[in-house]
Design a protein around this motif. Structure first.
Motif, mmCIF file in Angstrom:
data_model
loop_
_atom_site.group_PDB
_atom_site.id
_atom_site.type_symbol
_atom_site.label_atom_id
_atom_site.label_comp_id
_atom_site.label_asym_id
_atom_site.label_seq_id
_atom_site.Cartn_x
_atom_site.Cartn_y
_atom_site.Cartn_z
ATOM 1 N N ASP A 8 0.820 -1.220 0.000
ATOM 2 C CA ASP A 8 0.000 0.000 0.000
ATOM 3 C C ASP A 8 0.847 1.261 0.000
ATOM 4 O O ASP A 8 0.339 2.348 0.260
ATOM 5 N N GLY A 9 2.122 1.113 -0.258
ATOM 6 C CA GLY A 9 3.031 2.246 -0.255
ATOM 7 C C GLY A 9 3.719 2.390 1.091
ATOM 8 O O GLY A 9 3.245 1.906 2.114
ATOM 9 N N LEU A 10 4.863 3.037 1.083
ATOM 10 C CA LEU A 10 5.639 3.290 2.287
ATOM 11 C C LEU A 10 5.870 4.786 2.418
ATOM 12 O O LEU A 10 5.936 5.502 1.412
ATOM 13 N N PRO A 11 6.028 5.286 3.644
ATOM 14 C CA PRO A 11 6.250 6.715 3.800
ATOM 15 C C PRO A 11 7.605 7.136 3.231
ATOM 16 O O PRO A 11 8.593 6.410 3.364
ATOM 17 N N LEU A 12 7.618 8.279 2.591
ATOM 18 C CA LEU A 12 8.850 8.909 2.140
ATOM 19 C C LEU A 12 9.237 9.890 3.238
ATOM 20 O O LEU A 12 8.480 10.809 3.548
ATOM 21 N N LEU A 13 10.387 9.636 3.864
ATOM 22 C CA LEU A 13 10.799 10.428 5.015
ATOM 23 C C LEU A 13 11.963 11.339 4.661
ATOM 24 O O LEU A 13 12.766 11.019 3.792
ATOM 25 N N TRP A 14 12.060 12.435 5.345
ATOM 26 C CA TRP A 14 13.205 13.324 5.205
ATOM 27 C C TRP A 14 14.233 12.911 6.248
ATOM 28 O O TRP A 14 13.957 12.936 7.447
ATOM 29 N N SER A 18 10.832 9.767 11.092
ATOM 30 C CA SER A 18 9.424 9.398 10.935
ATOM 31 C C SER A 18 8.482 10.537 11.319
ATOM 32 O O SER A 18 7.303 10.497 11.009
ATOM 33 N N ARG A 19 9.023 11.572 11.963
ATOM 34 C CA ARG A 19 8.203 12.743 12.291
ATOM 35 C C ARG A 19 8.102 13.707 11.111
ATOM 36 O O ARG A 19 7.368 14.684 11.169
ATOM 37 N N THR A 20 8.853 13.420 10.048
ATOM 38 C CA THR A 20 8.888 14.323 8.899
ATOM 39 C C THR A 20 8.541 13.597 7.612
ATOM 40 O O THR A 20 9.373 13.478 6.712
ATOM 41 N N PRO A 21 7.309 13.078 7.486
ATOM 42 C CA PRO A 21 6.943 12.449 6.212
ATOM 43 C C PRO A 21 6.770 13.520 5.141
ATOM 44 O O PRO A 21 6.157 14.561 5.381
ATOM 45 N N ILE A 22 7.365 13.259 3.988
ATOM 46 C CA ILE A 22 7.255 14.225 2.894
ATOM 47 C C ILE A 22 6.561 13.619 1.678
ATOM 48 O O ILE A 22 6.500 14.247 0.627
ATOM 49 N N GLY A 23 6.045 12.419 1.832
ATOM 50 C CA GLY A 23 5.336 11.814 0.719
ATOM 51 C C GLY A 23 5.181 10.320 0.880
ATOM 52 O O GLY A 23 5.255 9.784 1.982
ATOM 53 N N PHE A 41 5.092 13.351 -3.751
ATOM 54 C CA PHE A 41 5.427 14.308 -2.703
ATOM 55 C C PHE A 41 4.170 14.902 -2.090
ATOM 56 O O PHE A 41 3.203 15.195 -2.789
ATOM 57 N N ALA A 42 4.198 15.080 -0.781
ATOM 58 C CA ALA A 42 3.086 15.693 -0.050
ATOM 59 C C ALA A 42 2.998 17.182 -0.396
ATOM 60 O O ALA A 42 3.953 17.766 -0.901
ATOM 61 N N PRO A 43 1.861 17.807 -0.104
ATOM 62 C CA PRO A 43 1.716 19.237 -0.408
ATOM 63 C C PRO A 43 2.354 20.159 0.630
ATOM 64 O O PRO A 43 2.336 21.376 0.441
ATOM 65 N N ASN A 44 2.960 19.613 1.699
ATOM 66 C CA ASN A 44 3.536 20.496 2.719
ATOM 67 C C ASN A 44 4.798 21.193 2.214
ATOM 68 O O ASN A 44 5.404 20.791 1.223
ATOM 69 N N ALA A 45 5.184 22.255 2.896
ATOM 70 C CA ALA A 45 6.293 23.109 2.447
ATOM 71 C C ALA A 45 7.609 22.351 2.333
ATOM 72 O O ALA A 45 8.346 22.516 1.353
#
Length: 88
Positions: A8-14, A18-23, A41-45
């Protein structure tokens, strides 16, 4: 590699934070001996900042988190090869 967790997909982290998912990383597969997937990519800054750096060619590499389940030792234990592992 066991891709079950990635179905189902995995989090893309910076920076593995794990507190900073970016997609999201989805459609993971092994093709021609390489692990391949698609980033959304997520819509966050922060995510958009990273996306701009990727599109500009400034960021080209990724690092993955994984858990090794089985391995074999080679060269008298100087080399370890993971033979069964999963993505985190």
């Amino acid at each position: 590699v066991d891709l079950t967790r990635a179905a189902d997909g995995l989090p893309l982290l910076w920076q593995h934070d794990s507190r900073t998912p970016i997609g999201l990383v989805s459609n993971l597969e092994i093709a021609d001996g390489k692990l391949r997937g698609e980033f959304t990519f997520a819509p966050n800054a922060k995510a958009q900042e990273v996306r701009a750096d990727v599109e500009a060619g400034m960021l080209r590499n990724v690092s993955i988190g994984y858990r090794v389940h089985d391995w074999i030792e080679k060269d008298g234990g100087r080399l370890v090869e993971a033979v069964r592992w999963e993505l985190l």
